[in-house]
Motif scaffolding. Sequence first.
Motif, short mmCIF file in Angstrom:
data_model
loop_
_atom_site.label_atom_id
_atom_site.label_comp_id
_atom_site.label_asym_id
_atom_site.label_seq_id
_atom_site.Cartn_x
_atom_site.Cartn_y
_atom_site.Cartn_z
N ILE A 7 1.10 -1.32 -0.23
CA ILE A 7 0.02 -0.01 0.25
C ILE A 7 0.74 1.27 0.31
N TYR A 8 1.95 1.73 0.92
CA TYR A 8 2.57 2.44 1.18
C TYR A 8 3.88 2.91 0.04
N SER A 9 4.25 1.70 -1.55
CA SER A 9 5.15 1.41 -2.18
C SER A 9 4.06 2.52 -3.42
N GLU A 10 2.58 2.30 -3.75
CA GLU A 10 1.97 2.32 -4.69
C GLU A 10 1.60 3.98 -4.32
N MET A 11 1.50 4.58 -2.73
CA MET A 11 0.89 5.48 -2.87
C MET A 11 2.14 6.67 -2.98
N ASP A 12 3.29 6.27 -2.70
CA ASP A 12 4.84 6.78 -3.31
C ASP A 12 4.77 6.85 -5.34
N GLU A 13 4.30 5.94 -5.30
CA GLU A 13 4.56 5.60 -7.08
C GLU A 13 3.11 6.91 -7.33
N LYS A 14 1.85 7.26 -6.75
CA LYS A 14 1.54 8.18 -7.32
C LYS A 14 1.86 9.59 -6.98
N GLN A 15 2.07 9.49 -5.90
CA GLN A 15 2.63 11.01 -5.43
C GLN A 15 3.66 11.59 -5.93
N ALA A 16 4.75 10.79 -6.61
CA ALA A 16 6.29 11.09 -7.54
C ALA A 16 6.06 11.83 -8.94
N ASP A 17 4.26 10.89 -9.92
CA ASP A 17 4.15 11.60 -10.49
C ASP A 17 3.34 12.41 -10.29
N ALA A 18 2.53 12.55 -9.72
CA ALA A 18 2.20 13.93 -9.61
C ALA A 18 2.86 14.70 -9.87
N PRO A 19 2.31 16.54 -10.20
CA PRO A 19 2.76 17.71 -10.57
C PRO A 19 3.24 18.44 -9.03
N ARG A 20 4.06 18.98 -8.75
CA ARG A 20 5.12 19.45 -7.30
C ARG A 20 4.92 20.82 -7.27
N PRO A 21 3.96 21.54 -6.22
CA PRO A 21 4.07 22.99 -6.32
C PRO A 21 5.22 23.68 -6.63
N ALA A 22 4.94 24.53 -6.72
CA ALA A 22 6.12 25.55 -7.58
C ALA A 22 6.27 26.43 -6.32
N LEU A 23 8.46 26.72 -6.39
CA LEU A 23 8.41 27.38 -5.00
C LEU A 23 7.93 29.08 -5.04
N PHE A 24 7.57 29.76 -4.21
CA PHE A 24 6.85 31.21 -4.08
C PHE A 24 8.39 32.39 -3.88
N THR A 25 8.58 32.53 -5.55
CA THR A 25 9.87 33.09 -6.16
C THR A 25 9.02 34.73 -5.86
N ASN A 26 7.98 35.31 -6.39
CA ASN A 26 7.37 36.48 -6.54
C ASN A 26 6.66 36.68 -4.63
N PRO A 27 6.61 38.00 -3.67
CA PRO A 27 6.73 37.97 -2.51
C PRO A 27 5.70 38.66 -2.43
N ASP A 28 4.43 38.83 -3.44
CA ASP A 28 2.90 39.51 -4.10
C ASP A 28 2.57 37.88 -4.09
N GLU A 29 2.67 36.85 -4.33
CA GLU A 29 2.43 35.31 -4.01
C GLU A 29 2.14 34.69 -2.72
N VAL A 30 2.89 35.68 -2.09
CA VAL A 30 2.78 34.14 -1.03
C VAL A 30 1.54 34.87 -0.14
N PRO A 31 1.48 34.36 0.24
CA PRO A 31 -0.12 34.40 1.61
C PRO A 31 0.14 35.07 2.31
#
Length: 276
Positions: A7-31
Amino acid sequence: NEQDYAIYSEMDEKQADAPRPALFTNPDEVPDWIKYPSGSKEATTPAFDPDAGRKRNTVAYDDGLTEKQFLRLMEKQAQDDEASVRKRKANYNASKSDSVESVSNNGGAPTGGEKPDSMTEWTFRKLINTSKSVIALKDPATKRRLSDIFLEKPDANVYPDYYKIIERPIAINDILRKCRGNLYASLPEYWEDWKLLFANAKKFNGEGSWVANDAVALQKELERVMKKNGLEEQPPPPKRKKLRIKLSLKSVGKSDDNGGDGTKPAKQPSKKRRKS
């Protein structure tokens, strides 16, 4: 188990294929909840200011004086400092000259106006230096310091018999403390304490023991240093002889014959016989 691992191996594979959120490089985009943790923009100060260490507080050096007034003030302060230095030097020289005048030509002994046995500050300094010289005496062969055993009184737990045999225990440090406290009223008192120290060593350890021999060596060193410092032991004053009245037996016999008062008896007038 193997099922959980699958089960944990299958969860790791799904997270590896999912797109990762980009870093906040613009101060205006910070919540806002990140930028303003206190809730309001006005009350929030930045957690870290990279330029905070480079900023310097602005200090106003203007004290309301003109350049001439400032120079006059500094000149007056320099003159006051020089006057105070001259005053301190004058006081030091005066005190030094007084101390020199109060010391005689024989190395600082008391002057003629003082009593020979008066204990001055100079005398106590000499006694302290004398005691230190005696303490520093070493055996020339073994380089052993002879005074180590005499510095402190014996421990009562280790030598209980010592305090039964010795009536007045004393140590070198006791003598030094009395010198530093100016507790001696005269030089004979200082001598008596050292003599008591040496006598106790000979009494408890016996004549001829190494402790008694060390005491003899220390006593000789004490006498040498005291003589060098002009503090040798004064001889005891001579005893006055008792007046004895000698009466001659002849004078006593004559006084008895003459009535006990030593005067001659008056002559009786002789009677002349009349011739018939």
